[in-house]
Structure formats: C-alpha cells, structure tokens
Design an enzyme around this catalytic site. Sequence first.
Site, short mmCIF file in Angstrom:
data_model
loop_
_atom_site.label_atom_id
_atom_site.label_comp_id
_atom_site.label_asym_id
_atom_site.label_seq_id
_atom_site.Cartn_x
_atom_site.Cartn_y
_atom_site.Cartn_z
N HIS A 8 15.60 12.91 19.95
CA HIS A 8 14.58 11.87 19.79
C HIS A 8 13.17 12.44 19.91
CE1 HIS A 8 17.89 9.34 21.89
NE2 HIS A 8 18.12 9.42 20.60
N TYR A 54 13.17 11.43 33.73
CA TYR A 54 12.08 12.13 33.06
C TYR A 54 10.77 11.40 33.19
CZ TYR A 54 14.03 9.44 29.06
OH TYR A 54 14.56 8.48 28.23
N ASP A 66 22.09 7.39 16.81
CA ASP A 66 22.13 8.85 16.82
C ASP A 66 23.18 9.41 15.86
OD1 ASP A 66 20.02 9.02 18.55
OD2 ASP A 66 21.25 9.33 20.34
N LYS A 77 7.29 15.64 28.12
CA LYS A 77 8.25 15.16 29.12
C LYS A 77 8.54 16.25 30.15
CE LYS A 77 10.64 12.24 25.77
NZ LYS A 77 11.87 12.05 25.00
#
Length: 185
Positions: A67, A137, A175, A77
Amino acid sequence: MKFTRTGIEGCVILEPRVFGDERGYFCETFRESDAAALAEAAGLAEAPRFIQDNESKSSYGVVRGLHFQKGEAAQAKLVRAVRGRVLDVAVDLRPGSATYGKHVAVELSEDNHLQFFIPRGFAHGYAVLSEEALFQYKCDNYYCPEAEGGIAWNDPDVAINWALPESDIILSEKDRNRITLKELI
C-alpha cells in the site's frame, strides 16, 4: 537508539536499547529528540513529525500490502511488531530513484524489538510469520482514502520472497486485485 541504513536510501532500521531482568523488559520505542538522528540516517532534509498511530492484529499467513498514499497524502512510517513476527517490506516508488522498483525486507518481532522507518514514496506491506501478530505504525500524514494506492504483492518484477508458502497467504479482496509496478507507470 541505534540507526542502521539499508540498501535503499531512506529506509532505516531502528534498534532501541532494551533493559531486561527477571520481571521482563523496558525500552523506549520513540523519542522526539531522536527524530533528528533518524532524519540524518534516512538522508532527509528535516525530521519526520508523526501525527497518527495505527495498530492492526492479524493471524499467520496474512499479507497486508503493498500500500501507499499518493501525492500530498504520501506518508512516512515508523513500524514495529509488538507481538509475534512479521516480514516487513518497503518498495521504492520514487520517480528517478536509482533503486526504483527495488525492495527492502526486514523481520520485525516482539523478540528483536526492531523498528523500520519507511520514507514517503514507498509502497509498504508485511506478512505475518507467527501464529498472530500485533503491528503498530506511526505516520507523518493522515490517511486519505481518495489517495490510496497499491501494487500487487506478487509482482514478478519486484520479486518479494514473503517467507511463506504461497498456499498459506491470506489476502484482502483489494490486495488480490492490485496492479503491477509496470501498470502503475
């Protein structure tokens, strides 16, 4: 905090100091005063300012990704596995980068306490290698559904070894239907 550069500029592995005894352990996972050192290790002009924390829980075989957020919504991130083990992957999508389309894979676990910094301009994903994983995250930008993008987890040009038998991989519908890197261009 120890900062280790990877084979792709900008991606950095962070290793906190862990203090353990018979009661368990203690470690600092983030300290704003370390942000400048992170920026230096990542080759960034300025330190990231994290504004959103996320957490997901997944079972063995789940692959989340790959992603990314497009344009102004792009995100850097700082990720870690709080429980379990994951293979965390970052794919370079920065136009003009010498490592465009290349990836870095790092095993993150509750035992090794490693964290992985992924700068803006990368696709990100992870595979759960343990029975269960709790994954956290920090992001330097808010999630924007309209800016969401992704590439196929099994893109042959990216060639990620997810460290799982393909028959064990569990994907979301979204996905399963991502485009390849070539189609992204």
